[in-house]
Scaffold this motif. Structure first.
Motif, mmCIF file in Angstrom:
data_model
loop_
_atom_site.group_PDB
_atom_site.id
_atom_site.type_symbol
_atom_site.label_atom_id
_atom_site.label_comp_id
_atom_site.label_asym_id
_atom_site.label_seq_id
_atom_site.Cartn_x
_atom_site.Cartn_y
_atom_site.Cartn_z
ATOM 1 N N TRP A 38 -11.372 11.125 0.176
ATOM 2 C CA TRP A 38 -12.159 10.421 1.178
ATOM 3 C C TRP A 38 -12.009 8.912 1.115
ATOM 4 O O TRP A 38 -11.909 8.258 2.157
ATOM 5 C CB TRP A 38 -13.627 10.834 1.052
ATOM 6 N N LEU A 39 -12.017 8.324 -0.069
ATOM 7 C CA LEU A 39 -11.888 6.865 -0.146
ATOM 8 C C LEU A 39 -10.521 6.375 0.351
ATOM 9 O O LEU A 39 -10.450 5.361 1.054
ATOM 10 C CB LEU A 39 -12.147 6.392 -1.586
ATOM 11 N N PRO A 40 -9.397 7.055 0.021
ATOM 12 C CA PRO A 40 -8.107 6.585 0.565
ATOM 13 C C PRO A 40 -7.866 6.970 2.022
ATOM 14 O O PRO A 40 -6.868 6.535 2.600
ATOM 15 C CB PRO A 40 -7.068 7.278 -0.339
ATOM 16 N N LEU A 41 -8.774 7.776 2.611
ATOM 17 C CA LEU A 41 -8.480 8.327 3.937
ATOM 18 C C LEU A 41 -8.436 7.248 5.010
ATOM 19 O O LEU A 41 -7.506 7.206 5.824
ATOM 20 C CB LEU A 41 -9.521 9.394 4.285
ATOM 21 N N LEU A 42 -9.422 6.367 5.031
ATOM 22 C CA LEU A 42 -9.444 5.328 6.062
ATOM 23 C C LEU A 42 -8.291 4.344 5.916
ATOM 24 O O LEU A 42 -7.558 4.099 6.883
ATOM 25 C CB LEU A 42 -10.792 4.603 6.050
ATOM 26 N N PRO A 43 -8.059 3.740 4.725
ATOM 27 C CA PRO A 43 -6.881 2.853 4.619
ATOM 28 C C PRO A 43 -5.571 3.591 4.833
ATOM 29 O O PRO A 43 -4.611 3.008 5.355
ATOM 30 C CB PRO A 43 -6.973 2.288 3.197
ATOM 31 N N GLY A 44 -5.517 4.873 4.458
ATOM 32 C CA GLY A 44 -4.307 5.647 4.722
ATOM 33 C C GLY A 44 -4.076 5.837 6.208
ATOM 34 O O GLY A 44 -2.933 5.756 6.683
ATOM 35 N N ALA A 45 -5.157 6.077 6.964
ATOM 36 C CA ALA A 45 -5.025 6.230 8.409
ATOM 37 C C ALA A 45 -4.606 4.912 9.061
ATOM 38 O O ALA A 45 -3.799 4.890 9.999
ATOM 39 C CB ALA A 45 -6.345 6.719 9.000
ATOM 40 N N VAL A 46 -5.147 3.788 8.564
ATOM 41 C CA VAL A 46 -4.745 2.471 9.083
ATOM 42 C C VAL A 46 -3.261 2.226 8.808
ATOM 43 O O VAL A 46 -2.513 1.737 9.664
ATOM 44 C CB VAL A 46 -5.617 1.366 8.457
ATOM 45 N N THR A 47 -2.835 2.578 7.592
ATOM 46 C CA THR A 47 -1.416 2.427 7.240
ATOM 47 C C THR A 47 -0.539 3.306 8.125
ATOM 48 O O THR A 47 0.535 2.881 8.566
ATOM 49 C CB THR A 47 -1.201 2.795 5.765
ATOM 50 N N LEU A 48 -0.996 4.533 8.386
ATOM 51 C CA LEU A 48 -0.237 5.434 9.251
ATOM 52 C C LEU A 48 -0.080 4.844 10.650
ATOM 53 O O LEU A 48 1.013 4.844 11.230
ATOM 54 C CB LEU A 48 -0.939 6.791 9.322
ATOM 55 N N GLY A 49 -1.174 4.300 11.198
ATOM 56 C CA GLY A 49 -1.087 3.671 12.510
ATOM 57 C C GLY A 49 -0.160 2.466 12.519
ATOM 58 O O GLY A 49 0.591 2.259 13.466
ATOM 59 N N ALA A 50 -0.202 1.674 11.436
ATOM 60 C CA ALA A 50 0.676 0.501 11.355
ATOM 61 C C ALA A 50 2.142 0.916 11.269
ATOM 62 O O ALA A 50 3.012 0.289 11.891
ATOM 63 C CB ALA A 50 0.290 -0.347 10.141
ATOM 64 N N LEU A 51 2.430 1.973 10.513
ATOM 65 C CA LEU A 51 3.819 2.435 10.402
ATOM 66 C C LEU A 51 4.341 2.963 11.731
ATOM 67 O O LEU A 51 5.514 2.768 12.069
ATOM 68 C CB LEU A 51 3.920 3.518 9.325
ATOM 69 N N VAL A 52 3.462 3.619 12.497
ATOM 70 C CA VAL A 52 3.859 4.077 13.836
ATOM 71 C C VAL A 52 4.108 2.874 14.735
ATOM 72 O O VAL A 52 5.079 2.826 15.498
ATOM 73 C CB VAL A 52 2.772 5.004 14.427
ATOM 74 N N ARG A 53 3.213 1.879 14.644
ATOM 75 C CA ARG A 53 3.345 0.683 15.459
ATOM 76 C C ARG A 53 4.621 -0.074 15.172
ATOM 77 O O ARG A 53 5.296 -0.590 16.081
ATOM 78 C CB ARG A 53 2.132 -0.231 15.210
ATOM 79 N N LEU A 54 4.987 -0.139 13.875
ATOM 80 C CA LEU A 54 6.189 -0.857 13.454
ATOM 81 C C LEU A 54 7.458 -0.009 13.565
ATOM 82 O O LEU A 54 8.542 -0.452 13.157
ATOM 83 C CB LEU A 54 6.029 -1.335 12.013
ATOM 84 N N LYS A 55 7.320 1.230 14.051
ATOM 85 C CA LYS A 55 8.431 2.150 14.239
ATOM 86 C C LYS A 55 9.137 2.497 12.931
ATOM 87 O O LYS A 55 10.331 2.747 12.893
ATOM 88 C CB LYS A 55 9.461 1.574 15.243
ATOM 89 N N VAL A 56 8.351 2.484 11.832
ATOM 90 C CA VAL A 56 8.881 2.968 10.560
ATOM 91 C C VAL A 56 8.931 4.492 10.562
ATOM 92 O O VAL A 56 9.801 5.113 9.964
ATOM 93 C CB VAL A 56 8.014 2.446 9.397
ATOM 94 N N ILE A 57 7.975 5.114 11.264
ATOM 95 C CA ILE A 57 7.964 6.567 11.452
ATOM 96 C C ILE A 57 7.813 6.872 12.939
ATOM 97 O O ILE A 57 7.455 6.008 13.725
ATOM 98 C CB ILE A 57 6.834 7.247 10.644
#
Length: 321
Positions: free
Chosen positions: A302-321
């Motif tokens: 639960w604690l890593p879930l929110l920063p992990g979701a933010v990181t996931l969105g950033a990676l999509v935004r930056l076209k890393v994934i």
């Protein structure tokens, strides 16, 4: 007569798909947090009473699990992957894995990452299968080694009841027969499976021809479950669970293997229920074992879930994934 002018329609702006994909993980986190708010509140309450040094050790071990996952992913491919993006992808994949059913999130994120890095889809899928195989072998192998070293660490009866062995074997046998019949009867499926196996075997040979890649693959596959077990041990120490550390490690590995075989119904989730049963079977008081499991899941999920979701969105935004 004067003509009546109707107001001009303002065209609706379409929201880009990439923006939707960036915001979707955050929405899923919010939904999951609302659904499990009681578990989160109780978990935070237990963490507040924990001893800080052991809690800090648990947090450090949690961070190292993403490093171990990144090392294992790198060991599954011959090409060198960008280290920082690989590590960030593992952090984001952990969040995706808890937001999507059946562990599909991490596989989808890593498959997309490898294809963006230039690996063909067939080889990326083969590397993903090699990673999953190594992680499973590492987890089961570590459990077997600990059970041999500490044969009295755990009673497996509560995790695998006698009445469940027969249905389990029946389901496994039926699935094997169904897969064999499908392969024999469907030519296109048989061709695809043979092609995938040929690619996967070639990828495995290439990886094991390089000692550094083989060491990263199998070393990371052993380190990942060992670090996860270390987190549980540290949380157990922080909350005063009267179970020896090696017994807690065996309980964790046995619970996760049992959940993979037989999903545990009821409770706050199959992993939580199996962990509580395993810790009680190892000799822990039920109330303290429940507190340890809730705090453990809060710290690792639960604690890593929110920063992990933010990181996931950033990676999509930056076209890393």
């Amino acid at each position: 007569m004067t003509a009546i002018r109707l107001p001009r329609r303002v065209p609706l702006r379409r929201v880009p798909l990439r923006t939707v994909l960036c915001l979707l993980p955050l929405a899923l986190v919010a939904v999951a947090a609302v659904r499990h708010r009681d578990v989160l509140a109780e978990g935070f309450g237990h963490l507040a009473t924990a001893r800080p040094p052991w809690l800090l050790a648990a947090a450090g071990s949690t961070c190292l699990t993403w490093v171990a996952a990144a090392v294992t992913r790198q060991g599954a491919v011959v090409e060198r992957l960008p280290a920082r993006r690989l590590l960030a992808t593992q952090f984001a994949a952990g969040a995706a894995n808890h937001l999507l059913p059946s562990g599909l999130g991490a596989s989808a994120v890593n498959l997309r990452f490898m294809t963006v890095c230039g690996l063909p889809l067939a080889r990326s899928s083969a590397a993903l299968a090699l990673y999953l195989l190594a992680e499973s072998v590492g987890r089961v192998g570590l459990l077997a080694a600990l059970l041999i070293a500490f044969p009295g660490a755990l009673r497996l009866g509560p995790l695998l009841p006698a009445g469940a062995v027969g249905p389990l074997l029946l389901v496994i046998g039926a699935a094997a027969v169904g897969a064999a019949v499908a392969l024999l009867c469907v030519q296109r499926l048989r061709t695809a499976v043979v092609s995938f196996l040929r690619t996967a075997l070639g990828e495995a040979r290439s990886v094991h021809s390089r000692p550094t890649r083989a060491l990263a693959l199998w070393g990371g596959a052993l380190a990942f479950p060992a670090l996860q077990a270390t987190v549980l041990v540290a949380v157990g120490r922080a909350l005063g669970l009267g179970v020896p550390p090696w017994h807690m490690a065996v309980a964790y590995l046995a619970a996760t293997v049992a959940v993979a075989l037989i999903p545990t119904p009821g409770g706050v989730g199959s992993v939580e229920a199996a962990l509580i049963v395993a810790l009680v079977a190892a000799g822990g008081p039920p109330a303290v074992a429940t507190a340890v499991v809730l705090a453990f899941r809060l710290l690792t999920v639960w604690l890593p879930l929110l920063p992990g979701a933010v990181t996931l969105g950033a990676l999509v935004r930056l076209k890393v994934i």
